[in-house]
Design a protein around this motif. Structure first.
Motif, PDB file in Angstrom:
ATOM      1  N   THR A 197      47.844  39.785  45.577  1.00 49.24           N
ATOM      2  CA  THR A 197      46.886  39.262  46.542  1.00 49.24           C
ATOM      3  C   THR A 197      45.503  39.789  46.212  1.00 49.24           C
ATOM      4  N   PRO A 198      44.477  39.242  46.875  1.00 52.88           N
ATOM      5  CA  PRO A 198      43.130  39.768  46.629  1.00 52.88           C
ATOM      6  C   PRO A 198      42.991  41.248  46.958  1.00 52.88           C
ATOM      7  N   GLU A 199      43.928  41.815  47.717  1.00 51.36           N
ATOM      8  CA  GLU A 199      43.852  43.236  48.067  1.00 51.36           C
ATOM      9  C   GLU A 199      44.643  44.119  47.101  1.00 51.36           C
ATOM     10  N   SER A 200      45.351  43.498  46.137  1.00 54.24           N
ATOM     11  CA  SER A 200      46.152  44.299  45.207  1.00 54.24           C
ATOM     12  C   SER A 200      45.239  45.189  44.343  1.00 54.24           C
ATOM     13  N   PRO A 201      45.547  46.525  44.225  1.00 52.60           N
ATOM     14  CA  PRO A 201      44.711  47.445  43.418  1.00 52.60           C
ATOM     15  C   PRO A 201      44.868  47.175  41.915  1.00 52.60           C
TER      16      PRO A 201
END
Length: 305
Positions: A42-46
């Motif tokens: 997702t766009p929040e994946s590091p």
């Protein structure tokens, strides 16, 4: 260079990504983009370049910002499409329910109209063109020569005056039903009695006429078209049929037709007789007491002469 190739070039290199407590990779930037499209990332994946320990959310990593924006735009479109589909589905269900309810109402109305049309002849008589019915004649049931069971006035314990040998009593059949005693000259001078009254006839016998002629007329008028079907079927069995068919039936005290005569030698028995009797026995006459009523009807079928 194509736009897709330019975007792929932007994310060249090897990248690490976190999945929970795990650090996975290294993988190419194009693999990271593919995982973003499929929802695995997702766009929040590091993310971090291989060999570095500084992980940042993918939306903050410069090479992937464009891909994150595209992914979020696709997600918004998919969500809007899903909402619209849900609305359309609900609309279809509502319209389907309304249509089903309307069909049920129209069906019920159609059944009611058809039943009343059949009973009252609202639009059924056009189908039976060529069949005419004369006005009914309603009388007290009397004796007929062509039937063993005689229908005569009740005597209420009083006897008829003696009749000379070889003569028929008043009201005896001559092959056709005789008229009511009220047609005599004596009765013409007397005011008519309402149905259900009790009086004395010219020879002193007490007479109780309790059937309601107007009610009988209403039933005949409302149900006569059911007999037209019988005549139509007979016309189909006998092409070119043209005849006058008088008939007479007796209404029992229970309101049911229990006797029928068809005064035409061709139809005294057979399919037409059976059809007429079956239909007449469905007619909803009222139960009554006293003298039994006989109803004479006459039908003209086709063109004669």
């Amino acid at each position: 260079m194509a736009a897709g190739q330019e975007l792929a070039a932007d994310v060249d290199g090897q990248w690490l990504f976190r999945h929970g407590d795990l650090v996975l990779g290294p993988v190419s930037g194009s693999v990271i983009v593919e995982k973003l499209k499929t929802g695995e990332l997702t766009p929040e994946s590091p993310l971090a370049l291989a060999g570095e320990r500084d992980f940042q959310p993918m939306r903050e990593v410069e090479p992937f910002k464009v891909h994150v924006a595209l992914s979020e735009a696709r997600a918004r479109v998919d969500a809007a499409v899903l909402v619209e589909r849900e609305k359309n589905h609900k609309r279809v269900l509502v319209l389907g329910g309304v249509a089903a309810g309307l069909a049920l109402v129209l069906g019920s109305v159609g059944i009611y109209v058809a039943r009343n049309a059949a009973v009252h002849g609202w639009f059924g008589e056009d189908e039976f063109e060529g069949i005419e019915m004369e006005a009914p004649v309603i009388r007290v049931a009397q004796a007929r020569q062509d039937d063993e069971e005689l229908f005569d006035y009740p005597t209420h314990g009083a006897a008829r005056p003696n009749t000379p040998a070889g003569t028929k009593p008043t009201g005896a059949s001559t092959g056709k039903p005789t008229a009511l005693a009220s047609t005599s000259r004596t009765d013409e001078r007397r005011p008519p009695r309402p149905s259900g009254s009790v009086g004395t006839d010219p020879d002193g016998m007490e007479v109780a006429q309790q059937f309601d002629q107007s009610a009988i007329n209403r039933v005949v008028a409302g149900n006569k078209s059911t007999l037209f079907k019988c005549f139509k079927e007979e016309a189909e069995r006998s092409p070119g049929l043209a005849a006058k068919i008088p008939l007479e039936f007796v209404i029992g005290n229970d309101g049911k037709v229990n006797k029928l005569w068809v005064d035409n030698p061709q139809f005294k028995k057979g399919p037409l007789y059976e059809c007429l009797l079956t239909e007449l026995q469905k007619w909803p006459f009222r139960a009554y007491e006293g003298e039994r009523a006989t109803v004479g009807l006459s039908f003209n079928i086709g063109k004669r002469g």
